[in-house]
Design a protein around this motif. Structure first.
Motif, PDB file in Angstrom:
ATOM      1  N   ASN A 106       9.985  -1.336  -6.096  1.00 31.59           N
ATOM      2  CA  ASN A 106       9.020  -0.349  -5.614  1.00 31.59           C
ATOM      3  C   ASN A 106       7.665  -1.004  -5.361  1.00 31.59           C
ATOM      4  O   ASN A 106       7.024  -0.756  -4.337  1.00 31.59           O
ATOM      5  CB  ASN A 106       8.843   0.791  -6.611  1.00 31.59           C
ATOM      6  N   LYS A 107       7.227  -1.826  -6.303  1.00 27.70           N
ATOM      7  CA  LYS A 107       5.935  -2.483  -6.171  1.00 27.70           C
ATOM      8  C   LYS A 107       5.895  -3.372  -4.931  1.00 27.70           C
ATOM      9  O   LYS A 107       4.924  -3.375  -4.185  1.00 27.70           O
ATOM     10  CB  LYS A 107       5.620  -3.307  -7.418  1.00 27.70           C
ATOM     11  N   LYS A 108       6.962  -4.125  -4.697  1.00 29.93           N
ATOM     12  CA  LYS A 108       7.017  -5.024  -3.539  1.00 29.93           C
ATOM     13  C   LYS A 108       6.972  -4.218  -2.241  1.00 29.93           C
ATOM     14  O   LYS A 108       6.233  -4.547  -1.314  1.00 29.93           O
ATOM     15  CB  LYS A 108       8.286  -5.884  -3.599  1.00 29.93           C
ATOM     16  N   HIS A 109       7.754  -3.138  -2.160  1.00 33.82           N
ATOM     17  CA  HIS A 109       7.758  -2.287  -0.969  1.00 33.82           C
ATOM     18  C   HIS A 109       6.378  -1.698  -0.711  1.00 33.82           C
ATOM     19  O   HIS A 109       5.887  -1.711   0.420  1.00 33.82           O
ATOM     20  CB  HIS A 109       8.778  -1.154  -1.114  1.00 33.82           C
ATOM     21  N   SER A 110       5.759  -1.164  -1.756  1.00 37.27           N
ATOM     22  CA  SER A 110       4.459  -0.514  -1.563  1.00 37.27           C
ATOM     23  C   SER A 110       3.368  -1.533  -1.225  1.00 37.27           C
ATOM     24  O   SER A 110       2.476  -1.253  -0.428  1.00 37.27           O
ATOM     25  CB  SER A 110       4.067   0.327  -2.772  1.00 37.27           C
ATOM     26  N   THR A 111       3.450  -2.736  -1.792  1.00 35.33           N
ATOM     27  CA  THR A 111       2.488  -3.787  -1.467  1.00 35.33           C
ATOM     28  C   THR A 111       2.627  -4.206  -0.013  1.00 35.33           C
ATOM     29  O   THR A 111       1.631  -4.361   0.706  1.00 35.33           O
ATOM     30  CB  THR A 111       2.672  -5.005  -2.394  1.00 35.33           C
ATOM     31  N   GLU A 112       3.870  -4.383   0.449  1.00 33.58           N
ATOM     32  CA  GLU A 112       4.106  -4.757   1.844  1.00 33.58           C
ATOM     33  C   GLU A 112       3.658  -3.651   2.791  1.00 33.58           C
ATOM     34  O   GLU A 112       3.086  -3.928   3.854  1.00 33.58           O
ATOM     35  CB  GLU A 112       5.588  -5.075   2.061  1.00 33.58           C
ATOM     36  N   LEU A 113       3.874  -2.401   2.407  1.00 29.67           N
ATOM     37  CA  LEU A 113       3.427  -1.278   3.223  1.00 29.67           C
ATOM     38  C   LEU A 113       1.907  -1.278   3.325  1.00 29.67           C
ATOM     39  O   LEU A 113       1.341  -1.113   4.413  1.00 29.67           O
ATOM     40  CB  LEU A 113       3.923   0.045   2.626  1.00 29.67           C
ATOM     41  N   HIS A 114       1.228  -1.495   2.201  1.00 29.49           N
ATOM     42  CA  HIS A 114      -0.235  -1.541   2.193  1.00 29.49           C
ATOM     43  C   HIS A 114      -0.753  -2.648   3.117  1.00 29.49           C
ATOM     44  O   HIS A 114      -1.692  -2.438   3.896  1.00 29.49           O
ATOM     45  CB  HIS A 114      -0.740  -1.754   0.769  1.00 29.49           C
ATOM     46  N   GLU A 115      -0.136  -3.811   3.051  1.00 28.52           N
ATOM     47  CA  GLU A 115      -0.540  -4.926   3.904  1.00 28.52           C
ATOM     48  C   GLU A 115      -0.320  -4.605   5.378  1.00 28.52           C
ATOM     49  O   GLU A 115      -1.188  -4.880   6.218  1.00 28.52           O
ATOM     50  CB  GLU A 115       0.226  -6.193   3.516  1.00 28.52           C
ATOM     51  N   ALA A 116       0.833  -4.026   5.699  1.00 29.46           N
ATOM     52  CA  ALA A 116       1.147  -3.699   7.096  1.00 29.46           C
ATOM     53  C   ALA A 116       0.187  -2.657   7.647  1.00 29.46           C
ATOM     54  O   ALA A 116      -0.334  -2.808   8.761  1.00 29.46           O
ATOM     55  CB  ALA A 116       2.587  -3.196   7.204  1.00 29.46           C
ATOM     56  N   LEU A 117      -0.082  -1.613   6.883  1.00 31.51           N
ATOM     57  CA  LEU A 117      -0.981  -0.570   7.355  1.00 31.51           C
ATOM     58  C   LEU A 117      -2.411  -1.089   7.471  1.00 31.51           C
ATOM     59  O   LEU A 117      -3.154  -0.690   8.375  1.00 31.51           O
ATOM     60  CB  LEU A 117      -0.920   0.653   6.438  1.00 31.51           C
ATOM     61  N   GLY A 118      -2.798  -1.999   6.581  1.00 25.13           N
ATOM     62  CA  GLY A 118      -4.125  -2.607   6.661  1.00 25.13           C
ATOM     63  C   GLY A 118      -4.295  -3.421   7.933  1.00 25.13           C
ATOM     64  O   GLY A 118      -5.343  -3.373   8.586  1.00 25.13           O
TER      65      GLY A 118
END
Length: 96
Positions: free
Chosen positions: A58-70
């Motif tokens: 979950n942490k990896k998915h949410s971190t990657e999502l945050h980076e992509a949206l940023g």
């Protein structure tokens, strides 16, 4: 990742586990949301995205999502809409 490029409220669609092509699966919904700025995020291993050898948590998915949206520079606030297991990733993202 797919963006329809329209103005208006930003909506980010996240696919569930086992969705081979999220952009294709969400195509009817994207058409219905024509007045919104819709973005479909294809996580690693889905659709046209790269495969990833890293642990899928979950942490990896949410971190990657945050980076992509940023990197996209989406105007806030945006709406996250997660299907199936993406609901857990979305909750983890919002709790961080």
């Amino acid at each position: 990742m797919y963006r329809n490029g329209h103005a208006g409220q930003s909506i980010v669609l996240l696919s569930g586990l086992g969705t081979a092509a999220p952009v294709l699966d969400f195509a009817p919904l994207i058409r219905e949301l024509g007045d919104f700025n819709v973005t479909v995020v294809e996580g690693f291993g889905y659709g046209y995205s790269d495969l990833s050898a890293s642990e899928r948590t979950n942490k990896k998915h949410s971190t990657e999502l945050h980076e992509a949206l940023g990197k996209l520079g989406l105007a806030r606030p945006y709406v996250l809409a997660g299907h199936s297991i993406a609901g857990f990733y979305m909750l983890d993202y919002t709790n961080r």
